[in-house]
Design a protein around this motif. Structure first.
Motif, PDB file in Angstrom:
ATOM      1  N   ASN A   1      53.672   3.569  58.335  1.00 58.52           N
ATOM      2  CA  ASN A   1      52.953   3.847  57.086  1.00 58.52           C
ATOM      3  C   ASN A   1      52.390   2.539  56.554  1.00 58.52           C
ATOM      4  N   SER A   2      51.134   2.279  56.841  1.00 54.53           N
ATOM      5  CA  SER A   2      50.516   1.023  56.408  1.00 54.53           C
ATOM      6  C   SER A   2      50.346   0.964  54.892  1.00 54.53           C
ATOM      7  N   ASP A   3      50.105   2.123  54.260  1.00 51.90           N
ATOM      8  CA  ASP A   3      49.963   2.132  52.803  1.00 51.90           C
ATOM      9  C   ASP A   3      51.277   1.746  52.120  1.00 51.90           C
TER      10      ASP A   3
ATOM     11  N   TYR B   1      53.606  -0.121  53.424  1.00 53.86           N
ATOM     12  CA  TYR B   1      53.823  -1.544  53.669  1.00 53.86           C
ATOM     13  C   TYR B   1      52.990  -2.402  52.714  1.00 53.86           C
ATOM     14  N   ASN B   2      51.744  -2.023  52.505  1.00 51.90           N
ATOM     15  CA  ASN B   2      50.889  -2.790  51.592  1.00 51.90           C
ATOM     16  C   ASN B   2      51.395  -2.728  50.161  1.00 51.90           C
TER      17      ASN B   2
ATOM     18  N   ALA C   1      54.421  -5.060  50.075  1.00 48.84           N
ATOM     19  CA  ALA C   1      53.999  -6.446  50.250  1.00 48.84           C
ATOM     20  C   ALA C   1      53.379  -7.017  48.984  1.00 48.84           C
TER      21      ALA C   1
ATOM     22  N   LEU D   1      60.341  -4.123  57.789  1.00 46.68           N
ATOM     23  CA  LEU D   1      58.969  -4.086  57.282  1.00 46.68           C
ATOM     24  C   LEU D   1      57.966  -3.902  58.415  1.00 46.68           C
ATOM     25  N   HIS D   2      58.266  -4.480  59.576  1.00 42.57           N
ATOM     26  CA  HIS D   2      57.367  -4.310  60.723  1.00 42.57           C
ATOM     27  C   HIS D   2      57.338  -2.849  61.156  1.00 42.57           C
TER      28      HIS D   2
ATOM     29  N   ASN E   1      55.291  -0.882  58.678  1.00 47.51           N
ATOM     30  CA  ASN E   1      53.855  -1.094  58.831  1.00 47.51           C
ATOM     31  C   ASN E   1      53.301  -0.238  59.959  1.00 47.51           C
ATOM     32  N   GLU E   2      54.101  -0.019  61.013  1.00 43.05           N
ATOM     33  CA  GLU E   2      53.631   0.805  62.123  1.00 43.05           C
ATOM     34  C   GLU E   2      53.576   2.284  61.751  1.00 43.05           C
TER      35      GLU E   2
END
Length: 266
Positions: free
Chosen positions: A9-11, A13-14, A17, A2-3, A6-7
């Motif tokens: 593709n932040s969308d 990851y959100n 989450a 997941l980390h 997030n680096e």
């Protein structure tokens, strides 16, 4: 993972989450999904429901009811017969467990607790076959092993069975009750009641009669066509990657084998 997501593709990851963890990962489901068994149980009735996808709603309901009624009657009769003759597990499951028992004979077990619940199980090295041995931690009290098989399928792996043999325990006590025939028979205790002819039903019909369209019926003669819905997995690799179609003779793009320049020269 997941980390890293997030680096990159932040969308994405959100989005992940925001989904409760118990819905998409086995680590937080509380042991209710039994690992890989969820999809297998859903796939078990596909053979009975195949071929009714394009029928009218009333025909789909009727076919689903009677086909599942026949399936439950057949499998229920088989399960209760096996239970009456003294079987503890279904023969297919018994054969799988027996194969795991055979694999456990060549393992080295080292007890690590006074209560005989924690062990270190090592595989025998076989250098001539290029096989490197691996060691696993086994906890019989928590039904846990480093290999993950024990936790995922709720059935002892070869390392757990080897530990049971070392401590003189019956490995059947570690098998989850869902695998026993008495649990399987509970599934088929409720039977589908038979439904009589529609002409014997009481009351007047207040809904219109729906008939199937004869133009979209399947041909009675000839080779049967598949009713499976194709997706991206069924597409050739060149279509998924956008590669052009190649000639079957010279393996070049821009033409086919019937008008291949190399073939004309030969």
């Amino acid at each position: 993972m997941l980390h890293e997501l997030n680096e990159r593709n932040s969308d994405g990851y959100n989005y992940i989450a925001g989904i409760p963890k118990e819905k998409w990962t086995n680590a937080y489901d509380g042991g209710f999904r039994y690992g890989h068994m969820t999809t297998n149980l859903a796939e078990a009735i596909n053979s009975s429901l195949k071929g009714i996808r394009n029928l009218p709603i009333s025909a789909i309901v009727k076919a689903t009811y009677f086909r599942l009624g026949k399936l439950f009657a057949t499998l229920g009769k088989e399960s209760f017969t096996l239970k009456d003759v003294g079987h503890i597990f279904h023969p297919r499951i018994q054969n799988e467990i027996q194969a795991i028992v055979v694999k456990s004979n060549g393992l080295y077990v080292l007890p690590m607790s006074r209560s005989d619940t924690i062990f270190r199980v090592s595989e025998i090295p076989r250098p001539l076959q290029g096989y490197d041995p691996t060691s696993y931690r086994v906890n019989l009290g928590d039904k846990w092993c480093d290999c993950g098989y024990f936790q995922a399928l709720k059935s002892p792996c070869q390392h757990a069975i080897a530990a049971c043999s070392n401590s003189r325990r019956d490995y059947k006590n570690l098998v989850d009750p869902v695998y026993f025939l008495h649990s399987v028979c509970k599934v088929y205790e409720m039977e589908f009641p038979a439904i009589g002819s529609e002409t014997e039903w009481h009351g007047n019909q207040t809904w219109p009669t729906i008939l199937p369209d004869p133009q979209i019926r399947r041909n009675k003669s000839g080779r049967p066509t598949s009713t499976r819905i194709h997706n991206a997995m069924d597409m050739p690799q060149r279509e998924r990657t956008g590669q052009p179609k190649l000639c079957g003779h010279c393996r070049r793009a821009g033409h086919i084998i019937t008008n291949c320049p190399s073939r004309r020269q030969h």
